[in-house]
Enzyme design. Structure first.
Site, PDB file in Angstrom:
ATOM      1  N   SER A 105       0.844  -1.201   0.000  1.00  0.00           N
ATOM      2  CA  SER A 105       0.000   0.000   0.000  1.00  0.00           C
ATOM      3  C   SER A 105       0.876   1.246   0.000  1.00  0.00           C
ATOM      4  O   SER A 105       1.824   1.345   0.774  1.00  0.00           O
ATOM      5  CB  SER A 105      -0.903   0.029   1.240  1.00  0.00           C
ATOM      6  OG  SER A 105      -1.592   1.257   1.309  1.00  0.00           O
ATOM      7  N   VAL A 120       7.346   2.785   4.109  1.00  0.00           N
ATOM      8  CA  VAL A 120       8.299   2.068   3.272  1.00  0.00           C
ATOM      9  C   VAL A 120       7.838   2.084   1.809  1.00  0.00           C
ATOM     10  O   VAL A 120       8.626   2.336   0.898  1.00  0.00           O
ATOM     11  CB  VAL A 120       8.511   0.625   3.774  1.00  0.00           C
ATOM     12  CG1 VAL A 120       9.427  -0.153   2.844  1.00  0.00           C
ATOM     13  CG2 VAL A 120       9.096   0.644   5.184  1.00  0.00           C
ATOM     14  N   CYS A 121       6.556   1.854   1.567  1.00  0.00           N
ATOM     15  CA  CYS A 121       6.030   1.865   0.194  1.00  0.00           C
ATOM     16  C   CYS A 121       6.143   3.259  -0.414  1.00  0.00           C
ATOM     17  O   CYS A 121       6.483   3.402  -1.589  1.00  0.00           O
ATOM     18  CB  CYS A 121       4.574   1.402   0.166  1.00  0.00           C
ATOM     19  SG  CYS A 121       4.336  -0.310   0.700  1.00  0.00           S
ATOM     20  N   ALA A 122       5.868   4.268   0.383  1.00  0.00           N
ATOM     21  CA  ALA A 122       5.972   5.648  -0.102  1.00  0.00           C
ATOM     22  C   ALA A 122       7.416   5.976  -0.462  1.00  0.00           C
ATOM     23  O   ALA A 122       7.688   6.553  -1.522  1.00  0.00           O
ATOM     24  CB  ALA A 122       5.439   6.616   0.952  1.00  0.00           C
TER      25      ALA A 122
END
Length: 162
Positions: free
Chosen positions: A51, A56-58
């Site tokens: 997501s 971390v994904c951002a």
């Protein structure tokens, strides 16, 4: 069946496992404007995240956006986020050099690439993975991150682009 870890706990992945040397499945995911984005079948960097609404994904998406600006590679970030949330993220973060695609409708991408988390607290979303495909749609690089909460091997993926 492939596996990964979430905070040190083993989780299983479901779907068809795709490996280096395999022809990448061609699947459509939903873009932020509700059009379709094709994944597979051509030269791409396919970045898979659980997501965009996690640190971390951002960070990973920002890094690949920065790197995409430096090359001609088509980079597509795929998650289970709704297209509207993806659009808001891209606007807020200034993401302009890559495409985002949501697999929320049927999980076709996650099942075709074997990256659907099958159990544990994140069951039903994608794991963290990277696939690089060449002009013929053949997978030349694959990384299923061993720990979902950690960033991928950027150098490995980026060197596979060239």
């Amino acid at each position: 069946m492939a596996t990964t870890n979430l905070k040190g706990n083993l989780v299983n992945l479901s779907g068809t496992e795709v490996n280096v040397g395999d022809k990448a499945p061609v699947v459509n995911v939903v873009a932020q404007d509700l059009s379709e984005v094709q994944v597979g079948g051509k030269a791409q960097v396919i970045v898979v995240v659980p997501s965009l609404d996690t640190p971390v994904c951002a960070a990973e998406t920002r890094k690949f956006n920065e790197e995409a600006a430096k090359s001609d590679a088509e980079v597509v970030v795929v998650s289970m986020d709704l297209p509207f949330a993806m659009g808001r993220f891209c606007t807020t973060e200034g993401i302009e050099n890559l495409k985002v695609g949501s697999d929320f409708r049927n999980k076709d991408f996650a099942n075709a690439y074997g990256v659907l988390i099958a159990d544990g607290p994140l069951a039903g979303v994608t794991c963290r993975a990277i696939f690089v495909t060449d002009a013929n749609g053949v997978v030349t690089y694959k990384e299923i991150c061993p720990e979902i909460t950690e960033e991928p091997n950027y150098e490995g993926a980026l060197s596979a682009i060239n």
